[in-house]
Design an enzyme around this catalytic site. Structure first.
Site, mmCIF file in Angstrom:
data_model
loop_
_atom_site.group_PDB
_atom_site.id
_atom_site.type_symbol
_atom_site.label_atom_id
_atom_site.label_comp_id
_atom_site.label_asym_id
_atom_site.label_seq_id
_atom_site.Cartn_x
_atom_site.Cartn_y
_atom_site.Cartn_z
ATOM 1 N N ARG A 1 20.906 18.487 9.783
ATOM 2 C CA ARG A 1 20.577 19.416 8.705
ATOM 3 C C ARG A 1 19.415 18.939 7.832
ATOM 4 O O ARG A 1 18.864 19.698 7.038
ATOM 5 C CB ARG A 1 21.813 19.695 7.840
ATOM 6 C CG ARG A 1 22.671 20.808 8.425
ATOM 7 C CD ARG A 1 23.838 21.114 7.530
ATOM 8 N NE ARG A 1 24.855 20.079 7.604
ATOM 9 C CZ ARG A 1 25.796 19.889 6.668
ATOM 10 N NH1 ARG A 1 25.825 20.640 5.590
ATOM 11 N NH2 ARG A 1 26.689 18.939 6.825
ATOM 12 N N ASN B 1 -13.948 -5.521 -0.177
ATOM 13 C CA ASN B 1 -13.050 -6.576 0.330
ATOM 14 C C ASN B 1 -12.868 -6.543 1.839
ATOM 15 O O ASN B 1 -12.318 -7.464 2.412
ATOM 16 C CB ASN B 1 -11.679 -6.460 -0.344
ATOM 17 C CG ASN B 1 -11.009 -5.120 -0.075
ATOM 18 O OD1 ASN B 1 -11.677 -4.097 0.072
ATOM 19 N ND2 ASN B 1 -9.696 -5.127 -0.013
#
Ligand code: UD1
Ligand code: MG
Length: 453
Positions: free
Chosen positions: A23, A374
């Site tokens: 469900r 970076n």
């Protein structure tokens, strides 16, 4: 307070998580859906650990290897029992028998899709060390829940709604599903459970009547309906989240956190916020956030895996990602993202920046538009900005790179090598001036436009 089990009464938990969860209509297995940023199953395991269960067994279905992997990662192979195929709650518990091996003591059965039940709610089932104890609750709408049939406060039976007479259906005291019993008794009784019922399943709940037939004590202790709520659909997951958030917000308000619009602030299961910190409306905390007392988190900020010290100010519209560590009086302003960077006391990045992998010294100033470059496409590298350094706006710091203490970087620079302490670095095209050029050019263009009409 949780009482500690004495060595003569060891505890074990069996957590049922073998349901299909269809469900939920989700590719993610139901019990791995999060409440407060933590998988529902982990909340159930947390409760079992907080109850000092020395053995924890999770019953998983053959259909969800992800659940199995999740449990193995946290608790190891020894914690897995497989129920295949699922033939009911009683059958699921039996699947754990072999895994518990020679364990002697009390066993509590809990559920991977009941995320709000805390150790303190479960603790009362351990008060007696004989017979069967279940956790019941008063249901607003008893619907399909099993009913607790009692007489003079004694639990006689649990009757599933599908098997219940109208008289029994009128009972509002319902079964949460949580049950405790001594391990030997539990599995003896389960051995007697049959599946001759409406669903053709082996019902765990049948052990209550079977226990009574043997003269074993049976009783119910009660918890709140909210605490025992189970999640079967996305709407219920959202409801559980709402209840969870309410508890978190109330706890932070009680601990002295200033929150003028608590309903708009979203906490994770492990968020820490100190008293006197001010959290403005619409702030979201992901897992792993720790904010010291006396900080300010301004609107629309997102904070995850980060620490914020006293006197620091974050946002509005800031993003702190894992490894961001802000020292005292650090300022992180709008549209600044910080990841895995330690910022020492008084450092500032007030506008539009990405600071990733590195450190910023005390009182350093990072100008608007600064980027810590970076990542080179393969590896991550660190950027170090020294104490008191000044990085001008729109600077790219190409890591690995170090800006020395007290150094300055001119705006618009692309810095690819280290800058020594106290130096000024300029890494941009030198400015040239063409005297009067603009005035002449504009006159010419205006004349052209006028000639065109
Ligand atoms: C069960 C109880 C009912 C109680 C209700 C509370 C039984 C027979 N009934 O009913 O008294 O009021 O829970 O929500 O126990 N599960 C397995 N394997 C199985 C069947 C179930 O692991 O073969 C797990 C499910 O994943 C779920 C839990 O057990 O987490 C409960 O199962 P469910 O089928 O929902 O039981 P209910 O009919 O709701
Ligand atoms: Mg159910």
């Amino acid at each position: 307070m949780t009482s500690h089990p004495t060595s003569s009464h060891p505890r074990a938990a069996i957590i049922l998580a073998a349901g299909q969860g269809t469900r939920m209509k989700s590719p993610l297995p139901k019990v791995l859906h999060p409440v407060g940023g933590r998988a529902m199953l982990d909340h159930a395991i947390d409760a079992a650990e907080a109850l000092h269960c020395e053995r924890i067994v999770v019953v998983v279905g053959a259909h969800s290897p992800e659940v199995r992997d999740h449990v193995v990662k946290r608790l190891g192979e020894d914690a897995i029992a497989v129920q295949d195929p699922p033939l009911g709650t009683g059958h699921a518990v039996r699947a754990a028998e072999a895994v518990l091996g020679d364990f002697v003591g009390q066993v509590v059965i809990t559920y991977g899709d009941v995320p709000l039940l805390r150790a303190a709610d479960i603790e009362p089932v351990f008060a007696d060390h004989e017979g069967v104890t279940v956790i019941g609750f008063e249901a607003r709408d008893p619907g399909a829940y099993g009913r607790l049939v009692t007489r003079d406060g004694e639990l006689l039976a649990i009757t599933e709604a599908k098997e219940a007479s109208p008289e029994v259906l009128a009972i509002t005291a319902c079964n949460s599903g949580v049950m405790a019993a001594p391990v030997g008794l539990l599995f003896e009784l389960l051995g007697e459970v049959k599946n001759d019922n409406a669903k053709g399943e082996y019902y765990l709940t049948d052990v209550v009547e079977l226990a009574r037939e043997r003269g074993e004590p049976t009783r119910a202790v009660f918890a709140s309906e909210d605490s025992v709520m189970g999640v079967n659909a996305q709407s219920e997951l959202a409801q559980a989240e709402a209840l969870f958030q309410k508890v978190q917000r109330d706890a932070f308000l009680a601990a002295g956190v200033t929150m003028p619009a608590p309903d708009t602030v979203h906490f994770a299961w492990d968020t820490e916020v100190g008293g006197g910190t001010h959290i403005e409306p619409f702030v979201v905390f992901g897992p792993g956030a720790k904010v010291a007392p006396g900080a300010r988190i301004r609107s629309f900020s997102h904070i995850e895996g980060a620490t914020v010290a006293t006197g620091a100010e974050v946002g509005p519209y800031a993003r702190l990602r894992p490894g961001a560590a802000l020292g005292e009086k650090v300022k992180i302003g709008n549209f600044v993202e910080v990841k895995n960077v330690k910022m020492a006391a008084g450092a500032k990045a007030n506008h539009l920046a990405y600071l990733g992998d590195g450190e910023v010294g005390a009182k350093a100033n990072i100008g608007a538009g600064t980027i810590f470059c970076n990542y080179d496409g393969f590896f991550k590298h660190r950027t170090v900005v020294g104490e008191g350094a000044f990085v001008g706006s729109n600077t790219s710091l190409v890591a690995p790179v170090t800006i020395g203490a007290g150094a300055m970087v001119g705006s618009g620079s692309v810095i690819t090598s280290d800058v020594a302490p106290g130096d000024l670095a300029l890494a941009r095209a030198p400015q040239t001036a063409k005297t009067g050029w603009a005035a002449k050019f504009m006159d010419m263009m205006r004349a052209k436009k006028a000639a065109k009409g």
